[in-house]
Design a protein around this motif. Sequence first.
Motif, PDB file in Angstrom:
ATOM      1  N   ARG A   5       0.849  -1.200   0.000  1.00 47.29           N
ATOM      2  CA  ARG A   5       0.000   0.000   0.000  1.00 47.29           C
ATOM      3  C   ARG A   5       0.887   1.254   0.000  1.00 47.29           C
ATOM      4  NH1 ARG A   5      -4.505  -0.183  -1.769  1.00 47.29           N
ATOM      5  NH2 ARG A   5      -5.313  -1.669  -0.314  1.00 47.29           N
TER       6      ARG A   5
ATOM      7  N   ARG B 171       1.110   4.249  -2.944  1.00 51.17           N
ATOM      8  CA  ARG B 171       1.070   5.701  -2.703  1.00 51.17           C
ATOM      9  C   ARG B 171       2.252   6.397  -3.375  1.00 51.17           C
ATOM     10  NH1 ARG B 171      -1.649   7.697   2.394  1.00 51.17           N
ATOM     11  NH2 ARG B 171      -3.109   6.069   2.926  1.00 51.17           N
TER      12      ARG B 171
ATOM     13  N   VAL C 107      -7.295   0.421  -7.592  1.00 51.31           N
ATOM     14  CA  VAL C 107      -8.047   1.125  -6.549  1.00 51.31           C
ATOM     15  C   VAL C 107      -8.984   2.121  -7.216  1.00 51.31           C
ATOM     16  CG1 VAL C 107      -6.217   0.852  -4.815  1.00 51.31           C
ATOM     17  CG2 VAL C 107      -6.257   2.897  -6.264  1.00 51.31           C
TER      18      VAL C 107
ATOM     19  N   GLN D 241     -11.074   7.840  -6.149  1.00 52.07           N
ATOM     20  CA  GLN D 241     -11.178   8.541  -4.864  1.00 52.07           C
ATOM     21  C   GLN D 241     -10.030   8.166  -3.942  1.00 52.07           C
ATOM     22  OE1 GLN D 241     -13.653   6.849  -6.345  1.00 52.07           O
ATOM     23  NE2 GLN D 241     -15.173   8.422  -6.791  1.00 52.07           N
ATOM     24  N   THR D 242      -9.615   6.901  -3.991  1.00 52.49           N
ATOM     25  CA  THR D 242      -8.484   6.471  -3.168  1.00 52.49           C
ATOM     26  C   THR D 242      -7.216   7.198  -3.591  1.00 52.49           C
ATOM     27  OG1 THR D 242      -9.474   4.304  -2.755  1.00 52.49           O
ATOM     28  CG2 THR D 242      -7.098   4.479  -2.472  1.00 52.49           C
TER      29      THR D 242
ATOM     30  N   TRP E  38      -4.863   9.710  -1.429  1.00 53.09           N
ATOM     31  CA  TRP E  38      -3.426   9.554  -1.217  1.00 53.09           C
ATOM     32  C   TRP E  38      -2.682  10.833  -1.588  1.00 53.09           C
ATOM     33  CZ3 TRP E  38      -2.928   4.221  -4.060  1.00 53.09           C
ATOM     34  CH2 TRP E  38      -3.398   3.201  -3.238  1.00 53.09           C
TER      35      TRP E  38
END
Length: 129
Positions: free
Chosen positions: A91, A95, A117, A120-121, A125
């Motif tokens: 994860r 990012r 993903v 929105q994710t 980030w």
Amino acid sequence: MTITGTETWTSHECAEAWGVKTPTWLGYVARGQAPQPLPGYDEKHRRRWDAEAVRTFPRPGVGKTRAGAGPEATALLEEMTEIAARIDELRARQRELAQTGKARGVEIRAMAKALGVSPQTVYGWLDDE
């Protein structure tokens, strides 16, 4: 039939010994996560449990001992811990890649699709920078 000859507890006393509410105790019993009641009933027609069996039974629940779990369960829990650590690493790498993508002008939707993903994710980030 009455129970004699051993120290016995009611469901309420068992729950107190385990630090849970009586319905929780009865749920453990129903799921096989606590000792089964002794056969028969006391003079007030209540189910009873062998107090020593309750004291020594491996307890379920958050923060309780896993002493009753066998080596297979322990190995499974260790594998889960390893996977969780790897997921956190991946994860963090996602990012980093999103931030690099933003710096290079890559569209949010394209990054989201590539990273697996939601857009929105990715926005979240990038807002965290």
